[in-house]
Design an enzyme around this catalytic site. Structure first.
Site, PDB file in Angstrom:
ATOM      1  N   ASN A   9       0.863  -1.183   0.000  1.00  0.00           N
ATOM      2  CA  ASN A   9       0.000   0.000   0.000  1.00  0.00           C
ATOM      3  C   ASN A   9       0.901   1.235   0.000  1.00  0.00           C
ATOM      4  OD1 ASN A   9      -1.790   2.064   0.553  1.00  0.00           O
ATOM      5  ND2 ASN A   9      -2.329   1.351   2.607  1.00  0.00           N
ATOM      6  N   LYS A  11       0.112   4.198  -0.218  1.00  0.00           N
ATOM      7  CA  LYS A  11      -0.572   5.369   0.371  1.00  0.00           C
ATOM      8  C   LYS A  11      -0.361   6.588  -0.540  1.00  0.00           C
ATOM      9  CE  LYS A  11      -0.125   3.194   4.838  1.00  0.00           C
ATOM     10  NZ  LYS A  11       0.081   3.313   6.276  1.00  0.00           N
ATOM     11  N   HIS A  94      -9.328   0.782   5.303  1.00  0.00           N
ATOM     12  CA  HIS A  94      -8.039   1.047   5.956  1.00  0.00           C
ATOM     13  C   HIS A  94      -8.262   2.004   7.126  1.00  0.00           C
ATOM     14  CE1 HIS A  94      -3.981   2.397   6.721  1.00  0.00           C
ATOM     15  NE2 HIS A  94      -3.580   1.295   6.110  1.00  0.00           N
ATOM     16  N   GLU A  96      -6.666   4.439   8.174  1.00  0.00           N
ATOM     17  CA  GLU A  96      -6.494   5.868   7.868  1.00  0.00           C
ATOM     18  C   GLU A  96      -7.755   6.431   7.239  1.00  0.00           C
ATOM     19  OE1 GLU A  96      -2.831   5.426   5.707  1.00  0.00           O
ATOM     20  OE2 GLU A  96      -1.851   4.857   7.580  1.00  0.00           O
ATOM     21  N   GLU A 166      -5.010  -5.336  10.935  1.00  0.00           N
ATOM     22  CA  GLU A 166      -4.043  -4.252  11.103  1.00  0.00           C
ATOM     23  C   GLU A 166      -4.306  -3.498  12.405  1.00  0.00           C
ATOM     24  OE1 GLU A 166      -2.077  -3.060   7.212  1.00  0.00           O
ATOM     25  OE2 GLU A 166      -3.798  -1.779   7.464  1.00  0.00           O
ATOM     26  N   GLY A 172       2.785   2.006  10.972  1.00  0.00           N
ATOM     27  CA  GLY A 172       3.735   3.107  10.805  1.00  0.00           C
ATOM     28  C   GLY A 172       4.491   3.475  12.069  1.00  0.00           C
ATOM     29  N   SER A 212       3.772  -2.302  10.495  1.00  0.00           N
ATOM     30  CA  SER A 212       5.228  -2.323  10.716  1.00  0.00           C
ATOM     31  C   SER A 212       5.884  -3.656  10.332  1.00  0.00           C
ATOM     32  CB  SER A 212       5.554  -1.950  12.166  1.00  0.00           C
ATOM     33  OG  SER A 212       5.150  -0.614  12.429  1.00  0.00           O
TER      34      SER A 212
HETATM   35  P1  PGA Z   1       3.076   0.133   7.782  1.00  0.00           P
HETATM   36  O1  PGA Z   1       1.574   0.359   7.256  1.00  0.00           O
HETATM   37  O2  PGA Z   1       3.598  -1.109   7.112  1.00  0.00           O
HETATM   38  O3  PGA Z   1       3.817   1.379   7.344  1.00  0.00           O
HETATM   39  O4  PGA Z   1       2.994  -0.005   9.257  1.00  0.00           O
HETATM   40  C1  PGA Z   1       0.700  -0.727   7.099  1.00  0.00           C
HETATM   41  C2  PGA Z   1      -0.596  -0.246   6.512  1.00  0.00           C
HETATM   42  O5  PGA Z   1      -1.022   0.871   6.792  1.00  0.00           O
HETATM   43  O6  PGA Z   1      -1.251  -0.990   5.754  1.00  0.00           O
END
Ligand code: PGA
Length: 252
Positions: A9, A11, A94, A96, A166, A172, A212
């Site tokens: 992803n 983003k 997601h 976010e 997740e 992140g 992560s």
């Molecule tokens: P990350 O994000 O690997 O940067 O922790 C995962 C995600 O948001 O799908």
């Protein structure tokens, strides 16, 4: 046997040039990788260009979101109908989008239905915040999100879905869930699917872990029996790191 699936992803990262450089580097790194399905989810404007790069490869394409209506006065939105000739996958729910853009369990469910109707496989994200985790509510919270996302979906439709566990506190932050905990919650998601559809369907649905994941922790996570791949944010922007995760999944 479920084939593991690694999805990157991106983003809201990468200009056009940066996106093309990344795709080229990924194609070099991922040449000849077998045993894992790989999906790239670039920002909307680069989907077509990335699709052209991937045409002769087994690497698949995903969008990062969609809207449920086929068309209409919905400025700025992109429908599942528009994506269907371009992408095989689409991320929905997601955290976010839930936290920053008003995504709800109801809208996630509508998007899941629209994607299935148009033959696109949803990568459906669920996961608890730090607050639910600390309150010991992870299991009920995640199970509730799974049930809501699948409401009204047939068993056949459910088999098209990839679930992604997740935990929000792990996204992140560099603080991934332990392999044991990630495996436990992925198992819980599978149990919720079994309650809805029975064991054969539950055994067929792939469940990713995300949060992560890196080249360092991927092998241990990918060895877990309930974890069928990963949804990768930050590490998907580096070809060598992403390829290391794909290899870990293929071997796991
Ligand atoms: P990350 O994000 O690997 O940067 O922790 C995962 C995600 O948001 O799908």
């Amino acid at each position: 046997m479920r084939t593991p699936i690694i999805a990157g992803n991106w983003k809201m990262h990468k200009t056009y040039d940066g996106a093309m450089d990344l795709v080229e580097a990924l194609m070099d790194e991922l040449d000849n990788v077998e045993g894992a399905e790989v999906v790239l989810c670039p920002p909307f404007p680069w989907l077509l260009a990335v699709a052209e790069y991937l045409e002769e490869t087994p690497i698949l394409l995903g969008a990062q979101d969609c809207y449920w209506a086929d068309e209409g006065a919905f400025t700025g939105e992109v429908s599942a109908l528009m994506l269907k000739d371009l992408t095989q996958y689409c991320i929905v729910g997601h955290s976010e989008r839930r936290a920053l853009f008003g995504e709800t369990d109801e809208s996630v469910n509508k998007k899941v239905h629209a994607l299935i109707e148009h033959g696109i496989r949803p990568i459906c994200c669920v996961g608890e915040r730090e607050a639910e985790r600390e309150a010991g509510e992870t299991d009920t919270f995640v199970t509730g999100q799974v049930r809501a996302a699948l409401a009204g979906v047939s068993a056949e439709g459910a088999l098209m879905i990839v679930m992604a566990y997740e935990p929000i506190w792990a996204i992140g932050t560099g603080r991934a869930a332990t392999a044991e905990e990630a495996n436990r919650v992925c198992g819980l998601i599978r149990n919720a699917i079994e309650e809805l559809y029975g064991a054969p369907t539950a055994e067929g649905v792939r469940i990713q872990y995300g949060g992560s994941v890196s080249g360092r922790n991927a092998a241990e996570l990918m060895r877990q029996p309930e974890i069928d791949g990963a949804l990768i944010g930050g590490a998907s922007l580096r070809a060598d790191e992403f390829a290391a995760i794909v290899r870990a999944a293929a071997e796991g």
